[in-house]
Design an enzyme around this catalytic site. Structure first.
Site, PDB file in Angstrom:
ATOM      1  N   GLY A   1       0.831  -1.193   0.000  1.00  0.00           N
ATOM      2  CA  GLY A   1       0.000   0.000   0.000  1.00  0.00           C
ATOM      3  C   GLY A   1       0.870   1.249   0.000  1.00  0.00           C
ATOM      4  O   GLY A   1       2.028   1.216   0.428  1.00  0.00           O
ATOM      5  N   CYS A   2       0.308   2.348  -0.459  1.00  0.00           N
ATOM      6  CA  CYS A   2       1.121   3.561  -0.602  1.00  0.00           C
ATOM      7  C   CYS A   2       1.525   4.148   0.749  1.00  0.00           C
ATOM      8  O   CYS A   2       2.668   4.589   0.922  1.00  0.00           O
ATOM      9  CB  CYS A   2       0.397   4.597  -1.464  1.00  0.00           C
TER      10      CYS A   2
END
Length: 323
Positions: free
Chosen positions: A132-133
């Protein structure tokens, strides 16, 4: 040429993925599938690609005519897709959702943080789960400390993220009148990407059992993430800087700078830029990435390069907007 298929092609990350791959010297995009905009031209949805592709979104897909599948659909949909389709044994898969990020023994996806798992990805992996970012920027901020067994106190992290981190679906949190000129705290201490961060830190430092206090904030801008973390650290600043430079020395996209970075230093690139400071005995780590590239499509292409034995930076040398 590496033959590529993309499912979930209408979202922000998929648009960036197409933008990178149509300019990648070793890739041929065979199809970009979408259930919602099938039949439409890709440039009518991803308007920044005018003049670069004449492809349409496909309503069908052939898993037998590609070498690698990028899954860009929402959370839960990759598991559903793989369960509903006969997957060729030799098909490599890179999932940009969070379906397989937790390595719990129920699947063979390798967590796709190359700065931690590059050897595992290169040495025979078939399936990769893109981080995930938010997780990505926090993990890069802390990984050198974890590797050197230095995460032994509570970690406090504040993360400000752009609106594209919420994806392309229209929702109250992404509405212009709410997002513009505004800051909103969301999911404090309980963000859905926190478990993967803890997993990555424990993979690097088995003794890690400190608490991670994470406060995400929605920022009034489109792209980019800034994470500011602080914790106790017994080392002098010069020693910490050397430790970080040594850790990232053979990685191509993370850089240590003497100046606190701006978001614009990394937007439109696959870079992470990190600044370190020591204040009243606490180490402060500031890191910035582009959520759609280093935190999404760019890292996915990086993982593809690793899977197929290409030079890591192939197709990913992009310049920041800067100003």
């Amino acid at each position: 040429m590496i033959k590529v298929g993309i499912i979930g092609g209408s979202g922000y990350a998929a648009g960036e993925l197409v933008r990178i791959l149509i300019n990648h010297p070793d890739v041929e995009i065979k199809w970009v599938h979408s259930r919602t905009v099938a039949g439409q031209r890709i440039v009518d949805v991803h308007q920044g690609l005018h003049g670069e592709t004449d492809m349409n979104f496909s309503s069908t897909y052939d898993l037998g005519n590609i070498d690698v599948l990028f899954c860009c659909r929402p959370a839960g949909k990759t598991r559903e897709f793989l369960a509903d389709n006969a997957i060729p044994e030799n098909l490599k898969i890179i999932d940009l959702a969070r379906d397989y990020r937790i390595e719990d023994g129920t699947h063979d996806f390798v967590y796709g943080l190359s700065e931690l798992n590059r050897k595992r990805i290169v040495r025979g992996a078939m399936h990769v789960a893109n981080p995930g970012c938010l997780a990505m920027v926090v993990e890069l901020s802390l990984m050198p400390l974890a590797k050197n067994l230095l995460l032994n106190s509570d970690i406090h992290t504040t993360i400000i993220t752009g609106s594209t981190s919420d994806g392309g679906e229209l929702r109250p949190s992404s509405h212009y009148s709410r997002r513009n000129d505004n800051l909103v705290v969301y999911r404090p201490f309980a963000h859905q990407q926190q478990p993967e961060i803890l997993q990555a830190l424990r993979a690097a430092q088995q003794s890690f059992n400190a608490k991670l206090h994470m406060v995400p904030i929605r920022g009034p801008f489109s792209r980019g993430i800034m994470a500011v973390s602080y914790m106790d650290c017994p080392l002098e600043l010069t020693d910490v800087i050397k430790l970080y430079k040594d850790y990232f020395d053979d990685h191509n996209f993370t850089f240590i700078t003497s100046k606190i970075p701006d978001l614009k230093d990394v937007v439109n690139t696959n870079k992470c830029i990190i600044h370190l400071d020591k204040i009243e005995g606490r180490l402060m780590v500031t890191a910035v990435i582009d959520n759609l590239l280093k935190g999404g499509a760019g890292n996915a292409v990086h993982n593809m390069n690793l899977l197929f034995g290409l030079q890591e930076t192939t197709g990913l040398t992009m310049k920041s907007v800067a100003f």
